[in-house]
Design an enzyme around this catalytic site. Structure first.
Site, PDB file in Angstrom:
ATOM      1  N   ARG A 196       0.810  -1.223   0.000  1.00 33.36           N
ATOM      2  CA  ARG A 196       0.000   0.000   0.000  1.00 33.36           C
ATOM      3  C   ARG A 196       0.841   1.270   0.000  1.00 33.36           C
ATOM      4  NH1 ARG A 196      -4.278  -1.048   4.717  1.00 33.36           N
ATOM      5  NH2 ARG A 196      -2.691  -2.535   5.409  1.00 33.36           N
ATOM      6  N   ALA A 217      30.381  40.279  -0.593  1.00 25.43           N
ATOM      7  CA  ALA A 217      29.254  39.756  -1.351  1.00 25.43           C
ATOM      8  C   ALA A 217      29.686  39.264  -2.727  1.00 25.43           C
ATOM      9  CB  ALA A 217      28.187  40.844  -1.495  1.00 25.43           C
TER      10      ALA A 217
END
Length: 452
Positions: A19, A367
């Site tokens: 199942r 960054a």
């Protein structure tokens, strides 16, 4: 000195789980990143079970491999024919015959059972019971076998189709898990017959067999969720939600703050220290250790990483396996860190990838910086020294070393080592290095800051 009772846990794991609509054995489907059977094994070990026998079906090599990776000293037995739960337990006859004070019969697809429940059942055995059945109460008992009691003793487990009208009103239901006195376990199991519609040997029959032999039979009440069996993916999701809620509660009571607990996903081994705050929508994979007083900001994804005291992660940060953040370090928004050590007080604030690297104490990575660690075939390391400053939008082509207190100009592509205290340009022209220039710039910038 009190003698410690010995215990054998027999975990039934032969179910194919059709199942689940999966080629994977049912008990290997995961709750919090750990196979269901792994949760059951952990519960038995915590309850003092010194021996574990796992009963699998034909061809269950994957189950064996998984369990062996989770626990040592586990024996495996094969139920070659599917002839019922009593037959499955007897597949481990050799283990039972060795003689244990207590025998626990468990299912590999009940991942929420707790050591406390198993301890309670074992305590009843030590008090003289021969069989202890774990049951639960529910307002809707339809479909469950009923636990029929008289004067506090369990006299039968009655399947619903066999219940009379009075028994149908019983809301104390069979959870399937049992504890059996090792002294009589084989005697009871061998007495189970298969005179029923399916010609199967049912473990539940030992209740009435034990009573006929004048042995004590009891039932202990366990919360329904601990006995929840998983048969399909909807129930798997239900169990996941229960486990997550339970673990979040434990962590919050230990001193961890969660601003939106229902949005936090934890792994089975997530370790978080007190004083840590977790903002909404954070995902923890396996192998994560978070120290005390850490802040994990929203939408961060952390897996296989360790984060030390006072550090800060995110928002929108991804820490991949092998990441180590030292005290008071910071990995900010839209940064990805992989197999890298971030030194004490170092900062990687924005839009940066650091992989196969070390970043020294109090270094600052601007960054858009990337450690170019992969050439399509092999990985290479980048070493960034203490106090170094990497300008924004820089590419550090590994293998490369950036010395202590060095400066890398914004927009540089760095392909050669940069000495300590040097300034490096790596733009459209050849890389330029000016020895000692970084020290002059740092001194000038420090003076400007002090003069504000």
């Amino acid at each position: 000195m009190t003698q410690v009772r010995t215990c054998l846990s027999i975990i039934l794991a032969a179910g194919e789980g059709t199942r689940m609509n999966s080629s994977r054995p049912k008990v290997l489907h995961e709750i919090a990143g750990l196979p269901m059977i792994g949760h059951v094994v952990a519960a038995t070990q915590a309850a003092g079970s010194g021996a574990i026998a796992v009963v699998t079906g034909n061809g269950a090599d994957t189950v064996r491999a998984s369990v062996e990776s989770l626990a040592t000293d586990v024996e495996f037995y094969v139920q070659h024919q599917r002839l019922g739960t009593g037959h499955a337990v007897l597949a481990a006859r050799d283990a039972i015959e060795r003689g244990y004070d207590d025998v626990l019969a468990l299912f590999g697809d009940t991942p929420l059972v707790t050591p406390q429940a198993l301890d309670t059942a074992r305590k009843r055995l030590s008090d003289g019971a021969a069989v202890v059945v774990m049951g639960f109460r529910t307002g809707n008992p339809a479909g469950y076998g009923r636990l029929v009691q008289k004067d506090g003793a369990l006299i039968a487990i009655r399947e619903e189709k066999d219940c009379d009208e009075a028994e149908r009103q019983i809301n104390f239901c069979n959870g399937g898990l049992m504890a059996i006195s090792g002294a009589v376990a084989l005697k009871l199991l061998d007495a189970v017959g298969n005179d029923n519609a399916k010609s199967e040997y049912y473990l539940t029959d030992i209740v009435e067999i034990a009573r006929k032999q004048g042995l004590g039979v009891e039932a202990v009440e366990v919360p329904f969720e601990e006995l929840l069996g998983i048969n399909n993916r909807a129930e798997l999701a239900q169990a996941e939600a229960i486990w997550q809620k339970r673990r979040r509660q434990q962590l919050m009571l230990s001193g961890v703050s969660m601003q939106a607990p229902e949005t936090i996903y934890l792994s089975h081994d997530t370790d978080i220290g007190p004083g840590t705050t977790i903002e909404p929508n954070v995902w923890f994979g396996a192998g994560v250790s978070i120290a005390k007083d850490v802040r994990i900001r929203a939408y961060s994804h952390i897996e296989g990483a360790s984060v030390s005291t006072g550090a800060e992660v995110g928002p929108f940060a991804r820490l991949r396996p092998g990441t180590e953040m030292d005290q008071n370090s910071k990995v900010g928004n839209f940064c990805e860190i992989k197999k890298a050590q971030i030194g004490t007080g170092a900062k990687i604030n924005h839009l940066t990838y650091i992989g196969d690297a070390s970043v020294g104490e109090k270094a600052n990575v601007g960054a858009g910086t990337i450690t170019c660690n992969y050439d399509g075939y092999n990985k290479y390391r980048t070493e960034i020294g203490q106090g170094a400053f990497i300008g924004s939008n820089s590419a550090l082509v590994a293998p490369v070393n950036i010395g202590d207190r060095a400066l890398v100009a914004a927009g540089s592509v760095i392909t050669r080592d940069v000495p300590a205290d040097a300034l490096a340009f790596g733009r459209s022209h050849d890389q330029t290095i000016r020895e000692g220039k970084a020290a002059d710039i740092n001194k000038r910038n420090a003076a400007r800051k002090a003069g504000r």
